[in-house]
Design an enzyme around this catalytic site. Structure first.
Site, short mmCIF file in Angstrom:
data_model
loop_
_atom_site.label_atom_id
_atom_site.label_comp_id
_atom_site.label_asym_id
_atom_site.label_seq_id
_atom_site.Cartn_x
_atom_site.Cartn_y
_atom_site.Cartn_z
N TRP A 75 0.90 -1.16 0.00
CA TRP A 75 0.00 0.00 0.00
C TRP A 75 0.94 1.20 0.00
CZ3 TRP A 75 -4.99 0.35 -0.90
CH2 TRP A 75 -5.64 1.57 -0.68
N GLY A 100 5.78 -0.34 6.95
CA GLY A 100 6.09 0.79 7.83
C GLY A 100 6.81 1.86 7.04
#
Ligand code: AGP
Length: 604
Positions: A75, A100
């Site tokens: 994403w 992250g």
């Protein structure tokens, strides 16, 4: 918010990785990839778009012996969704997947490039595998090289790394992004970002804590904490129901997404805040040169975050700001001036009306910026500049965390532009940035607040309507609260400026008219309070949301005493989101897929 999987064992590694990634598609899927080390040979596959594209690419790849493998659904937060940016990222003989944001990747990348390392991608993640191999070359063991690398990273990460020299070992590290390891009686090891992919495979799971790192092989799970001290794994029984696991145990995706706001806002802030300055690596600082007006254009909830932004832009940047509803703007033959920065806001990046206004602005030669949650969407591809909100996939049709991250981005952007335009001194910027750092804590849902709202929601299941009222930047929040309620409870609600009630709407006041009053302590409190007293005097049923007890209210939702009205804004945002959720639950509605609505309105 990406999805990570890993496997060590003798089963069909490819299938296990792909099935695991399928269970994580709800976390993000603009691209995906796997890397498998079997018989000391690496095989790596990547594909953009849906997971089915990766399945197609790997259909002739057979894994039927002992192997180790890692996989990832992306994403995007740094760099476009392309195959080169898809994970796993490769060094000379190692692969890595990561969820992250590595905050210090620019510094690490520069140093590695100075050493002659060639980067293939635009991502922050790629620095991990090259830094690891740099440390490996310094004649450290693979584990020592991995350990050294982890302590050189700053930011949030869940990492899996495999390297040819250790073909029966998977290295892992967790800090700020979720990851767990699962085991069963066949000495297999499973990794994933959440427990869903492990259901039916692992029997016990250990949820890593921030700072955990280490390695697994056939016979061992070695976990070290942030003090480099070895620690025992704490295994618990794994969940059994996949769908409830995807909802992480919440009743609805919307509820989960309200609870996620703290984490996703933290992600939105990551890498963008310093002591007295905001950084948007993705923006050309010249974007605001020659700009004398900012025009914001959107629909629905995104229109409400645009309205919220307008208060901050004019207050901090002293640039004229106007806000448009896209479906109106596109047909009213608007005047478009080249000194206007045209900003579209969209969670999906596909809303037809908003997209059309972006095309109009481009055609008129205006500079354009999109604030969006979906990289590679139509608006992201079309706009001159883009800021991603990093909210992760929003499944609930009623938008929550997208709104929260949009307002956060605009708060940061107003400070960023104030610095570019020199309309806010460093002390004021530092104060605003200090407040921004408090937002993740201020949107954490407390049991006390949620239980209070769950209880009082039973009193608001009927009536002839709701008014949500607020002043200044709390007026757009009132609009948003009303929209949330309408969308999922199907009760009529209006957002209204508090000061406008006496100009007509107060004629509706009676005990069956419910007023949700936003009463921030630090912004026009007395004026807002007197507006509410006018309603209370006419027997309207009042639910006050405030840090200060209000004796004229029939119900009271207390928020904490905040340093500033912007933190009150975010706390009240959570309260109105929960209120609409609990009323809808009591009415037995489908909270995640309310009637007549779609998540993205791609038609006019
Ligand atoms: C928000 O709860 C609604 N689902 C809807 O108003 C939405 O905000 C609107 O359709 C705009 O969507 P976008 O942000 O994807 O452009």
């Amino acid at each position: 918010m990406c999805g990570i999987v890993g496997y060590l064992g003798k089963q069909n590694t490819k299938e296990i990785l792909l099935d695991g990634l399928k269970e994580l598609e709800y976390r993000g899927y603009d691209s995906a990839g796997i890397a498998v080390l079997q018989n000391n040979n690496f095989s790596n596959f990547k594909a953009i778009g849906k997971l089915i594209n990766l399945e197609e690419k790997t259909k002739n790849f057979i894994t039927n012996d002992f192997a180790i493998g890692i996989g990832h659904t992306r994403w995007a937060t740094h760099g476009k969704p392309t195959e080169l940016n898809a994970h796993p990222h490769v060094g000379e003989s190692s692969y890595v997947v990561h969820n992250g944001i590595i905050e210090n990747y620019v510094k690490l990348k520069k140093s590695l490039e100075n050493d002659g390392v060639k980067f293939l991608s635009q991502t922050d993640t790629e620095v991990i595998v090259h830094q690891f191999e740099k440390n490996l070359k310094a004649s450290l063991s693979a584990f020592e090289a991995f350990e050294k690398t982890i302590f050189e990273l700053e930011g949030a990460y869940a990492i899996l790394l495999v390297t040819k020299g250790e073909n029966e070992t998977i290295f892992f590290a967790k800090h700020g992004s979720p990851m767990l390891v699962g085991i069963n009686d066949e000495d297999e090891k499973y990794f994933a970002s959440s427990d869903t992919p492990l259901i039916g495979h692992a029997t016990q799971v250990n949820y890593f804590e921030d700072g955990d790192y280490g390695y697994v092989n056939k016979n061992e799970i070695a976990i070290f904490d942030k003090t480099r001290t070895k620690k025992e794994a704490l295994f618990t029984q794994i969940a059994t129901n996949r769908l409830s696991a995807q909802k992480d145990g919440f009743r609805f995706f919307m509820e989960k997404e309200i609870y996620e706001q703290s984490d996703v806002i933290a992600d939105t802030l990551l890498g963008r805040l310093s002591e007295d300055s905001i950084t948007f690596n993705e923006l050309d600082p010249n974007l605001f040169d020659g700009i004398n007006e900012i025009k914001l254009c959107a629909c629905g909830t995104s229109y409400h975050s645009a309205l919220s932004a307008s208060y901050m832009f004019e207050r901090y940047t002293k640039i004229r700001c106007s806000v448009e509803i896209a479906s109106e703007f596109r047909y009213r033959e608007p005047l478009m001036c080249k000194d206007t920065l045209f900003v579209v806001i969209s969670q999906s990046g596909e809303t037809a009306d908003t997209l059309e206004t972006l095309k109009m602005a481009k055609k008129a030669g205006l500079k354009t910026l999109v604030v969006c949650n979906v990289d590679n969407s139509s608006m992201v591809r079309l706009a001159d500049a883009c800021i991603l909100t990093r909210a992760g996939i929003e499944k609930g049709v009623a938008s929550t965390k997208a709104f929260a991250t949009q307002v956060t981005v605009f708060w940061m952007l107003s400070i960023y532009v104030a610095e570019v335009k020199n309309t806010m001194d460093s002390q004021q910027r530092a104060k605003q940035i200090h407040l921004l750092r408090e937002v993740p804590a201020s949107v954490k849902v407390t049991d006390v607040m949620h239980e209070r709202i769950k209880r009082l929601s039973k009193r608001y299941l009927h009536g002839h309507g709701f008014f949500f009222i607020g002043r200044d930047i709390f007026f757009p929040l009132a609009l948003e609260g009303a929209l949330k309620l309408k969308e999922i409870s199907y009760l009529h609600a209006e957002g209204y400026p508090s000061g406008e009630m006496k100009h007509g709407p107060i004629a509706l006041a009676d005990p069956e008219l419910f007023t949700i009053a936003l009463l921030p302590q630090h912004l026009l409190y007395e004026k807002s309070k007197s507006n509410v007293e006018e309603l209370s005097a006419r027997d309207s049923t009042i639910c006050a949301i405030s840090a200060i007890d209000f004796d004229k209210a029939d119900d009271f939702i207390q928020i904490s005493t905040c340093q500033d009205y912007m933190l009150e804004f975010f706390e009240m945002m959570v309260a109105v989101q929960l209120l609409s959720l609990e009323i809808s639950v009591r009415l037995g509605n489908d909270v995640d897929m309310p009637r007549n609505l779609a998540k993205s309105v791609t038609v006019e």
